[in-house]
Design an enzyme around this catalytic site. Structure first.
Site, PDB file in Angstrom:
ATOM      1  N   CYS A  36       0.854  -1.195   0.000  1.00 27.46           N
ATOM      2  CA  CYS A  36       0.000   0.000   0.000  1.00 27.46           C
ATOM      3  C   CYS A  36       0.887   1.241   0.000  1.00 27.46           C
ATOM      4  CB  CYS A  36      -0.873  -0.020   1.249  1.00 27.46           C
ATOM      5  SG  CYS A  36      -1.884   1.449   1.451  1.00 27.46           S
ATOM      6  N   CYS A  84      -0.353   4.702  -6.248  1.00 22.80           N
ATOM      7  CA  CYS A  84      -1.472   4.098  -5.515  1.00 22.80           C
ATOM      8  C   CYS A  84      -1.769   2.760  -6.176  1.00 22.80           C
ATOM      9  CB  CYS A  84      -2.699   5.011  -5.572  1.00 22.80           C
ATOM     10  SG  CYS A  84      -4.198   4.262  -4.875  1.00 22.80           S
TER      11      CYS A  84
HETATM   12  N1  DGL Z   1      -3.692   0.940  -1.071  1.00 24.77           N
HETATM   13  C1  DGL Z   1      -4.063   2.339  -1.083  1.00 24.77           C
HETATM   14  C2  DGL Z   1      -2.865   3.144  -1.584  1.00 24.77           C
HETATM   15  O1  DGL Z   1      -2.054   2.642  -2.339  1.00 24.77           O
HETATM   16  C3  DGL Z   1      -5.287   2.475  -1.949  1.00 24.77           C
HETATM   17  C4  DGL Z   1      -6.097   3.683  -1.693  1.00 24.77           C
HETATM   18  C5  DGL Z   1      -6.653   3.831  -0.270  1.00 24.77           C
HETATM   19  O2  DGL Z   1      -6.704   2.909   0.521  1.00 24.77           O
HETATM   20  O3  DGL Z   1      -7.072   4.965   0.001  1.00 24.77           O
HETATM   21  O4  DGL Z   1      -2.686   4.270  -1.209  1.00 24.77           O
END
Ligand code: DGL
Length: 290
Positions: free
Chosen positions: A81, A197
């Site tokens: 993430c 993201c």
């Molecule tokens: N996994 C999150 C990221 O890469 C996805 C978006 C989120 O959870 O807001 O930031």
């Protein structure tokens, strides 16, 4: 002499986690690059999205998740993430290093930034990411470390993960939103754009069209797969197993929903998903989807 068991040897898995299904785009690349390895993936879908969370929340959530993955025997932890990597990687590395089972913790920001820096020809790189990721300045620091002369133009994209997640047909309004996010990058004259993201690979074609065909797009998955491969080899942690390894899923939210949406993100069968409870979810943004 101890009896020799004929049962197949279970190999230590690589632990991977994300705020929900998005990190499955990263797991997808890992499964392709390291097919013989076992993986255990935890999606914190009950607390999705992470993109508006504070660094403190991201640190607390990441610690909890890492403890679960360590209890499952993870030999390496991948923070799939971008928001959690940006807000919590250093804290998490310290937490895991002090645990009973210290292992390496690798995040997506460093490998992606390094790949962007070696890809750019004009020294101008763009970043599209969640507000939480942009606010930490983690990509600026990583790019600066890789090359102090490369300039980074960052754009926070509060709605882009949402657009990618639903799987609904892209509307004219969505295209307008993407054009608005890309405009500052076009003005900055970047030739390389980091998709900061996990969800953005799903709108890759749209981003490429809006940014122009000459722009190189860098994704977390491709960048980190090589880094993980190298980390395993350097630490002598590669599995001796030959053939395809297994991959298992844990999620904190609705397991059936995770399996359904996750199949689209993973582009491989997800199978059974085990629900795990990590305690209070904290205030949830109203439009949480997963
Ligand atoms: N996994 C999150 C990221 O890469 C996805 C978006 C989120 O959870 O807001 O930031």
């Amino acid at each position: 002499m101890a009896p020799v068991s004929s049962a197949p040897q279970r190999i230590a898995p690589i632990g991977v986690f994300d705020s929900g299904v998005g990190g499955l785009t990263v797991l997808h690349e890992l499964l392709v690059a390291l097919p013989q390895e076992d993986f255990v993936y935890l999606g914190d879908s009950a607390r999705f999205p992470y993109g508006d969370r504070t660094a403190r929340e991201l640190q607390d959530f990441s610690r909890q998740i890492a403890d679960v993955l360590l209890a499952r025997g993870a030999k390496l932890i991948v923070v799939a993430c971008n928001s959690a990597t940006s807000g919590a990687l250093a804290d998490l590395q310290a937490h895991v290093a002090a645990s009973a089972h210290p292992v390496d913790v690798i995040g997506v920001v460093g490998p992606e930034s390094n790949l962007a820096v070696v890809t750019t020809r004009n020294g101008r790189v763009g970043l599209l990411a969640t507000p939480a990721t942009v606010a930490t300045g983690a990509y600026e620091r990583a790019v600066l470390t890789a090359d102090p002369l490369v300039r980074l133009a960052s754009v926070a994209c509060p709605e882009l993960a949402q657009i990618s997640q639903t799987g609904a047909p892209i509307t004219e309004r969505d295209v307008e939103i993407v054009r608005a996010y890309c405009a500052p990058l076009r003005e900055a004259g970047v030739d390389t754009v980091i998709l900061g993201c996990t969800h953005y690979p799903f709108v890759r074609a749209l981003l490429q069209r809006v940014l122009g065909p000459g722009i190189s797009l860098i994704t977390s998955g491709t960048a980190i797969a090589r880094r993980v491969e190298h980390a395993l080899a350097a630490r002598d942690l590669e599995t001796a197993h030959v053939g395809e390894g297994r991959y298992d899923f844990l999620c904190t939210g609705d397991a059936a929903a995770f399996a359904e949406v996750g199949t689209r993100f993973l582009q491989l069968p997800v199978g059974a998903v085990e629900h795990v409870d990590l305690g209070p979810v904290g205030p949830l943004p109203t439009e949480a989807l997963a």
